[in-house]
Structure formats: structure tokens, C-alpha cells
Design a protein around this motif. Structure first.
Motif, short mmCIF file in Angstrom:
data_model
loop_
_atom_site.label_atom_id
_atom_site.label_comp_id
_atom_site.label_asym_id
_atom_site.label_seq_id
_atom_site.Cartn_x
_atom_site.Cartn_y
_atom_site.Cartn_z
N SER A 116 54.77 50.94 -7.16
CA SER A 116 56.06 51.62 -7.14
C SER A 116 56.07 52.81 -6.19
CB SER A 116 56.41 52.11 -8.56
OG SER A 116 55.48 53.08 -9.00
N ARG A 141 57.37 50.40 1.24
CA ARG A 141 58.28 49.26 1.14
C ARG A 141 58.53 48.60 2.50
NH1 ARG A 141 60.55 53.43 -1.55
NH2 ARG A 141 62.33 53.62 -0.14
N SER A 163 64.87 35.28 -1.82
CA SER A 163 66.10 36.05 -1.61
C SER A 163 67.32 35.16 -1.60
CB SER A 163 66.03 36.83 -0.30
OG SER A 163 65.07 37.85 -0.36
N ILE A 186 66.15 40.64 -0.49
CA ILE A 186 64.99 41.51 -0.72
C ILE A 186 64.48 42.09 0.59
CG2 ILE A 186 62.57 41.49 -1.47
CD1 ILE A 186 63.34 39.48 -3.60
N GLU A 203 62.09 45.89 5.95
CA GLU A 203 62.03 46.76 4.77
C GLU A 203 62.17 45.88 3.53
OE1 GLU A 203 64.57 50.45 2.80
OE2 GLU A 203 64.61 50.16 4.98
N VAL A 204 61.41 46.20 2.49
CA VAL A 204 61.35 45.37 1.29
C VAL A 204 61.97 46.11 0.11
CG1 VAL A 204 59.84 44.02 -0.23
CG2 VAL A 204 59.17 44.43 2.16
N ASP A 205 62.84 45.44 -0.61
CA ASP A 205 63.35 45.97 -1.87
C ASP A 205 62.28 45.69 -2.93
OD1 ASP A 205 64.62 46.58 -4.27
OD2 ASP A 205 66.55 45.74 -3.67
N ALA A 224 63.21 44.99 -6.66
CA ALA A 224 63.80 43.66 -6.85
C ALA A 224 62.73 42.57 -6.78
CB ALA A 224 64.87 43.42 -5.79
N GLU A 278 65.95 56.39 5.35
CA GLU A 278 66.06 56.06 3.93
C GLU A 278 67.48 56.45 3.51
OE1 GLU A 278 64.56 54.93 0.00
OE2 GLU A 278 64.05 54.46 2.06
#
Length: 364
Positions: free
Chosen positions: A42, A46, A72, A79, A135-137, A140, A245
Motif C-alpha cells: 500500500s 504505483r 481491467s 487499472i 501508472e497502476v491503480d 483496485a 498525482e
């Protein structure tokens, strides 16, 4: 309670493996913390960067990208979103990077400024562009892994630190006490992140020499607007990076300092120094820190993850040491691990599996 597999660790490594194993085997995931993906998973930047890392990592990243794109397609929101990577340097540095990496193309000084007009013109000569970076979610993606695993019958237990393990005398599995729960499992998977070597010793295996290193990230506000669709930017020595961001800027000093397993803390001086460095190369004007955090990147001396059956302890399986590559390789690495556990590895993957094996030379 009897299971085919017990996964120690509810981060992206453990949950992605549960996603792949759940439809084939009875699986339980045990996590020490009260919530899943509490530590490194976490706290990542990302990103999925096909140009990042040694050859086995790049291969796993390319496979993961295809798999996550398929995932996705079934979801309401993607994602993965494009986030090109610019690596700034001299013309000589950029030429060397491009020659060594098929994912990169050289940009001139003018082309670089066109893509990132908030750069100060005098701080670089050229840039290497990875237009495939994404970029990765991450929340999710983690939720997809968790929900799919649970839908397949996987049991997930939080607040369940492993306190004891007993290997069956015939080597066919383990009896495990985790929190208030007792389980028996045919195979125990070590997906414990920074605690992987400790878990190995608890299960009677030798450590692989996995060392956690802290890596910090901060979200900062700026005087001038941030282009939300702008690239991620780093120097050729990879000593820091920044990227948009939303309306803010995400920044990292890219420090790699050995640390004890635990709840890693930000060193404020690192962030202050980084702000000065970024202010020196951009015209954005950082005005304050919105929040900052630190995660742990754990890896052995050779920098590659450790994936495979332990050399000495039957039915003890390693899935650890991702060293900052966990997000971008999770889908493919879990698929490889599941194939090793179920004995269904394809011949074409023998070389990749050998490169990551805990039996490889130099571990421990």
C-alpha cells in the motif's frame, strides 16, 4: 481446518497467488495486521515500467501488463493508465541507456521540454523515453486479487500472526497456528515480505539473506499548476523521481537504506533535501508536503525475487524478495508460482523459474 495451501502474508504477493491458486486448491491466507496490504503493497509509487529492472523482471512485467489489461477490461475503470517515464541525462548517458534497453527511445533537449515544459532548460541535455510505462491503480488491483480469491473459496484471516509451525514427520505439510486459528496445510507459502527470512526460520528453513530497505514517497503542493497527464521524471542515476498525482506532485528520494522489518518511518531530512533538488530542476515551485510515507523494499544480494520450493524443507515455498518490483510483476509472478506449486510449469518457463529459484547460487 485442513487446506492444500496456506499463504503467510496478505500483501500483493500473497493475494495474487491466492487469486491463481484458489480455483485449483483449497487455500487460506493469514495476515498479521488487522488489514490487508498494510505495509509495502500500500506504500508503493504505483508504477509499471517495462524498462525497469533486470531481464527476468522485464519479462514478468511485460506478461503482467497483458494480464492486468485483460483484468481491467472486466472492470468499470481501468487499472492501468499511461504514465511515460523520462530519464534525464547527458547525450552520452541517454545514448547508453537506449542502447542497453529496447523499451527506450532517445529524445532531444527540445523534444524533452515539449513533453515536460516545467523542466529548467539548463539542467539536462537529452532524455530517454519509456512510452510504455504505466501508472497502476494499486488498491483496485489488490481488491481484484482478494475478491477473486474469496469468490473461488479462499479463506482470508487478518489479525492472525503465525506463532508456531510444526512440519509433519513424513514431510507432507505443516500444522500452523496463526492468531487464534489452527490449520493444517500441504504447502506453506512464504509471502511475508520484510519478515520472509523470519518466517522461513519459523518453518525450519534457512534464510535467503533477504534485507528490507526503506524507500520514501511524499505528496507535495506546488506554486505553479502540475500537468496531471505529465510524465514521470528521473535523472540518469535514478537518485530521485517525481510525477503528477492529480493536482499535486508525487516525489521520492529513491533512498535504499537497510532497515528492520516493521512500520517504516519517514526521515524528514530526506524529503527536505529532495524538495531542494526538484526545485533546482523544475519551475513548479514546491510549497509544502501534503503527506509522506515510507515502505520497505526487501530483496537478496542479487536483487531478484525468490520464488520456488525451498531446497531443504519439503512443501515450504518462497514467494518473497520482490524488492520494489512486486506491483509491476504480481500477475505473472503469481502465475509462475502457482504453476510451480501445482506441478504444471511449462517447459518454456524453466529458465525463468531457475533465475528466481531459492536453490540458485549465492542465496543465504
Amino acid at each position: 481446518m485442513d487446506y492444500d495451501g496456506l499463504i503467510i502474508g496478505g500483501g500483493i504477493a500473497g493475494l495474487s497467488l491466492a487469486w491463481r491458486l484458489g480455483p485449483q486448491l483449497s487455500v487460506v491466507v493469514v495476515e498479521t495486521e488487522p488489514s490487508l496490504a498494510f505495509h509495502s503493497s500500500s506504500r508503493s509509487a504505483r508504477q509499471m515500467q517495462p524498462s525497469y529492472g533486470p531481464a527476468p523482471i522485464q519479462e514478468l512485467t511485460m506478461r503482467s501488463r497483458l494480464m492486468v489489461e485483460q483484468i481491467s477490461a472486466e472492470l468499470a475503470a481501468p487499472i492501468l493508465v499511461p504514465r511515460p517515464l523520462l530519464t534525464l541525462g547527458t547525450r552520452t548517458e541517454v545514448a547508453a541507456l537506449v542502447d542497453a534497453n529496447d523499451h527506450l527511445e532517445a529524445l532531444s533537449h527540445a523534444e524533452t521540454l515539449e513533453r515536460s515544459p516545467d523542466l529548467r532548460a539548463g539542467v539536462f541535455e537529452a532524455a530517454a523515453l519509456d512510452s510504455t510505462a504505466l501508472e497502476v491503480d494499486v488498491p483496485a488491483l489488490i481488491e481484484f486479487y482478494r475478491s477473486q480469491a474469496v469468490a473461488a473459496g479462499t479463506l482470508v484471516r487478518t489479525d492472525s500472526p503465525v506463532v508456531s509451525t510444526v512440519q509433519n514427520t513424513n514431510g507432507t505439510g505443516f500444522a500452523v497456528t496463526a492468531g487464534d486459528h489452527s490449520f493444517t496445510a500441504g504447502v506453506v507459502v512464504n509471502a511475508a515480505g520484510a519478515w520472509a527470512d523470519t518466517v522461513a526460520q519459523l518453518c525450519g528453513a534457512r534464510p535467503c539473506g533477504l534485507v528490507p530497505h526503506r524507500r520514501s514517497v511524499a505528496i507535495v503542493s506546488t506554486e505553479h499548476p502540475v500537468n496531471a497527464a505529465g510524465p514521470m521524471v528521473e535523472p540518469a542515476d535514478e537518485s530521485y523521481y517525481y510525477r503528477p498525482e492529480g493536482a499535486h506532485l508525487l516525489i521520492s528520494p529513491c533512498e535504499s537504506v537497510p532497515a528492520e522489518p516493521g512500520h517504516a518511518q519517514v526521515v524528514d531530512a530526506d524529503i527536505r533535501e529532495l524538495i531542494s533538488r526538484i526545485d533546482a530542476v523544475t519551475t513548479l515551485g514546491i510549497t509544502g508536503v501534503e503527506r509522506a510515507w515510507t515502505g520497505l523494499r526487501t530483496h537478496p544480494a542479487d536483487g531478484l525475487p525468490v520464488v520456488g520450493h525451498d531446497a531443504d524443507v519439503p512443501n515450504f515455498f518462497w514467494l518473497a524478495g520482490q524488492g520494489g518490483y512486486g506491483i509491476q510483476t504480481s500477475a505473472a509472478m503469481a502465475t509462475l508460482a502457482a504453476a510451480l506449486i501445482t506441478g504444471t510449469l511449462e517447459d518454456d518457463d524453466d529458465e525463468l523459474a531457475a533465475a528466481l529459484s531459492p536453490r540458485r547460487a549465492g542465496l543465504g
